[in-house]
Design a protein around this motif. Structure first.
Motif, short mmCIF file in Angstrom:
data_model
loop_
_atom_site.label_atom_id
_atom_site.label_comp_id
_atom_site.label_asym_id
_atom_site.label_seq_id
_atom_site.Cartn_x
_atom_site.Cartn_y
_atom_site.Cartn_z
N LEU A 161 0.83 -1.20 0.00
CA LEU A 161 0.00 0.00 0.00
C LEU A 161 0.86 1.25 0.00
O LEU A 161 0.61 2.21 -0.75
CB LEU A 161 -0.93 0.00 1.21
N SER A 162 1.87 1.26 0.84
CA SER A 162 2.76 2.42 0.92
C SER A 162 3.49 2.65 -0.40
O SER A 162 3.62 3.79 -0.85
CB SER A 162 3.76 2.22 2.06
N SER A 203 2.44 1.95 -3.33
CA SER A 203 1.51 2.40 -4.36
C SER A 203 0.99 3.81 -4.11
O SER A 203 0.14 4.29 -4.87
CB SER A 203 0.33 1.42 -4.46
N VAL A 229 -0.44 5.00 -1.11
CA VAL A 229 -1.42 5.16 -0.04
C VAL A 229 -0.68 5.63 1.22
O VAL A 229 0.28 4.99 1.65
CB VAL A 229 -2.17 3.84 0.23
N PRO A 230 -1.08 6.76 1.85
CA PRO A 230 -0.33 7.33 2.99
C PRO A 230 -0.57 6.57 4.29
O PRO A 230 -1.21 7.06 5.23
CB PRO A 230 -0.85 8.76 3.06
N VAL A 231 -0.09 5.34 4.37
CA VAL A 231 -0.16 4.55 5.58
C VAL A 231 1.26 4.47 6.15
O VAL A 231 2.23 4.29 5.42
CB VAL A 231 -0.74 3.14 5.30
N LEU A 273 -3.39 5.56 9.02
CA LEU A 273 -3.71 6.08 7.69
C LEU A 273 -3.93 7.56 7.83
O LEU A 273 -4.61 8.01 8.76
CB LEU A 273 -4.98 5.40 7.13
N TYR A 292 -7.80 10.85 4.04
CA TYR A 292 -7.39 10.28 2.75
C TYR A 292 -8.55 9.51 2.12
O TYR A 292 -9.25 8.77 2.80
CB TYR A 292 -6.20 9.35 2.92
N ARG A 293 -8.76 9.73 0.82
CA ARG A 293 -9.75 8.97 0.05
C ARG A 293 -9.10 8.50 -1.24
O ARG A 293 -8.37 9.25 -1.89
CB ARG A 293 -10.97 9.84 -0.30
N THR A 294 -9.35 7.28 -1.59
CA THR A 294 -8.78 6.75 -2.84
C THR A 294 -9.76 6.94 -3.98
O THR A 294 -10.98 6.89 -3.80
CB THR A 294 -8.46 5.25 -2.70
N ARG A 295 -9.21 7.19 -5.17
CA ARG A 295 -10.02 7.17 -6.39
C ARG A 295 -10.11 5.71 -6.83
O ARG A 295 -9.09 5.04 -6.96
CB ARG A 295 -9.35 7.98 -7.50
#
Length: 310
Positions: free
Chosen positions: A24-25, A27, A29-31, A43, A47-50
Motif C-alpha cells: 500500500l505504501s 503504491s 497510499v499514505p499509511v 492512515l 485520505y480517500r482513494t479514487r
C-alpha cells in the motif's frame, strides 16, 4: 492499530499485514507506522482513494467494456480496455479469477450474421452532442424523396442489431428516433440544451420498439397454407415470435397435416421475397395480389432455367 490487531481483524497472518502495508505504501497510499508501546499503523486523516485510479473517460466507458465494436465506433476502445484492466487488477484473487473466466468463455457479438454494422461517419459528433447536451445541426436522409435539415437536441444513443439510433427532439412533438447512418452532415452548435429530468432512454426505446412492431413494421396480412414440418423453416424466414403467434391462433391441420396461418407482412413485395425462400413448403392463399406476384416470380424462374410447365 498494531499488526497483530489488524491480522486478527482481517483473519490473516501478521506477515501478510506487513507485506500488504508495504505494498500500500509503495503504491502511494499514505499509511505509516508509529514506533513504541502505543504505536501501530496509521492512515493519514481524510485520505480517500479514487476507485482503481479510473479517469472520468475510463469510468464512463465501463458499460462498453464487453462491447469492443461499439466502443471502438464511439472512440472509447482504449478507455474501455484500460478501465477493464484496472477493475480486474483491483479485484481480490478469487473474484478476479471468476471475472477472467467469464471474459474467456462469454462473448457478445452485436451485428447479425447476414449484415454488417452501419457506416456511421458522424457517430462521434452525435455522441459528443449527447454527452455535452449540445444542439446538433444535421442533414438527414428520410425515407421520402428529399433530405431535410434539422436542429436536434440528442437525448441518447441506442445500438440495435449493429445499427446506431439517436433519440432526439427536433421541434414540437416530443423525442423521435433517427438512424445515425442516415445523417449526411452534422455540426455541433454553441450552447447547451436542458435534457428532460424524467426522460428514461431505456423506457422510451422499449415503447418505440413495441409501437414499431405493432403499427409500423406490419402493414398487411397474408394467409398461407403451411406444409407439415415446415414451421421451423418459416420461423427462420419471418421470425419466431410472428410464427408462434400465428400458430397459436390457427385452426386444426387438414387431413394432410397442412395448417392455414395468418401472417402479418410489411408489404406484398417484401412478403413475396420472404416466402419465395420457402419453396413448395408454403402456398399463398391471400391476398390475391401477393399470390399473383408469387406466380409471376415462379414463372420467371421457370423461363430463366428453361423449365416448361407440364
Amino acid at each position: 492499530m498494531t499488526a497483530p490487531e489488524l491480522a486478527e481483524e482481517l483473519e490473516v497472518s501478521v506477515r501478510t499485514v506487513y507485506r500488504d502495508v508495504e505494498a500500500l505504501s509503495s503504491s502511494g497510499v499514505p499509511v505509516y507506522a508509529d514506533r513504541g508501546p502505543a504505536g501501530g499503523y496509521r492512515l493519514l486523516d481524510g485520505y480517500r482513494t479514487r476507485l482503481n485510479g479510473l479517469t472520468p473517460a475510463e469510468a464512463s466507458s465501463l458499460f462498453l467494456a464487453a462491447l469492443p465494436g461499439p466502443a471502438a465506433q464511439l472512440g472509447l476502445a482504449e478507455m474501455a480496455a484500460n478501465a477493464e484492466m484496472k477493475m480486474l487488477a483491483a479485484l481480490p484473487p478469487e473474484p478476479r479469477s471468476h471475472a477472467s473466466r467469464m471474459r474467456e468463455r462469454f462473448h457478445l457479438d452485436v451485428p447479425g450474421w447476414y449484415g454488417d454494422a452501419d457506416e456511421t461517419p458522424f457517430l462521434g459528433e452525435v455522441a459528443e452532442a449527447v454527452w455535452e447536451q449540445r444542439p446538433l445541426r444535421m442533414t438527414y436522409r428520410r425515407w421520402g424523396p428529399r433530405d431535410v435539415e434539422r436542429v436536434a437536441h440528442p437525448y441518447g444513443l441506442v445500438i440495435k442489431g449493429g445499427a446506431w439510433y439517436m433519440v432526439a427532439s427536433a421541434g414540437a412533438g416530443g423525442p423521435r428516433t433517427y438512424r445515425v447512418s442516415r445523417i449526411l452532415s452534422a455540426e455541433l452548435l454553441e450552447g447547451r440544451f436542458e435534457r428532460p429530468e424524467r426522460f428514461d432512454l431505456a423506457a422510451f426505446w422499449q415503447g418505440y420498439a413495441t409501437e414499431f412492431r405493432e403499427r409500423r413494421m406490419y402493414n398487411g396480412e397474408a394467409v398461407v397454407r403451411l406444409e407439415p414440418g415446415a414451421d421451423k423453416l418459416l420461423r427462420h424466414t419471418v421470425g419466431r415470435e410472428v410464427v408462434d403467434t400465428a400458430l397459436a391462433a390457427a385452426g386444426p391441420p387438414d387431413r394432410d397435416g397442412r395448417v392455414v396461418l395468418r401472417l402479418p407482412i410489411e408489404s406484398v413485395t417484401h412478403a413475396r421475397w420472404l416466402l419465395l425462400r420457402m419453396g413448395t413448403e408454403v402456398e399463398v392463399l391471400e391476398p390475391a395480389e401477393l399470390r399473383e406476384l408469387m406466380a409471376a416470380a415462379i414463372a420467371g424462374l421457370a423461363r430463366l432455367y428453361g423449365v416448361r410447365p407440364d
